[in-house]
Design a protein around this motif. Structure first.
Motif: not given
Length: 95
Positions: A7-17
């Motif tokens: 479960m992703v809580e926070d991210s600014d990475m591209p989806v592939k990464m």
């Protein structure tokens, strides 16, 4: 493999990464004891360093706090099983 349970809580990475980060975390949990957070984090960092160049940081555990500066597009914080994973590439400082 534990894919699909993160479960992703926070991210600014591209989806592939992001998908690679969760895959590496799952892989590490298959290779190391769930209590060996240092080895799990080391495995993930090594994979990111090999693919995206050096400078990656990884924190793994069930209870931690942090404050950091990261390069844009290199941050993810997610949960897999009972562990939290924080992966980011440190921001370079210019004088």
């Amino acid at each position: 493999m534990l894919e699909g349970k993160a479960m992703v809580e926070d991210s600014d990475m591209p989806v592939k990464m992001q998908m690679q980060a969760m895959s590496f975390a799952s892989q590490a949990l298959d290779l190391y004891d769930v209590f060996d957070c240092k080895a799990i984090a080391g495995h993930i960092k090594k994979e990111f360093d090999e693919i995206y160049g050096s400078g990656w940081q990884c924190v793994v555990g069930s209870n931690f706090g942090c404050f950091f500066t990261h390069s844009q597009g290199t941050f993810i914080y997610f949960q897999l099983e009972k562990l939290k994973f924080l992966i980011f590439k440190g921001a370079s400082s210019t004088p």
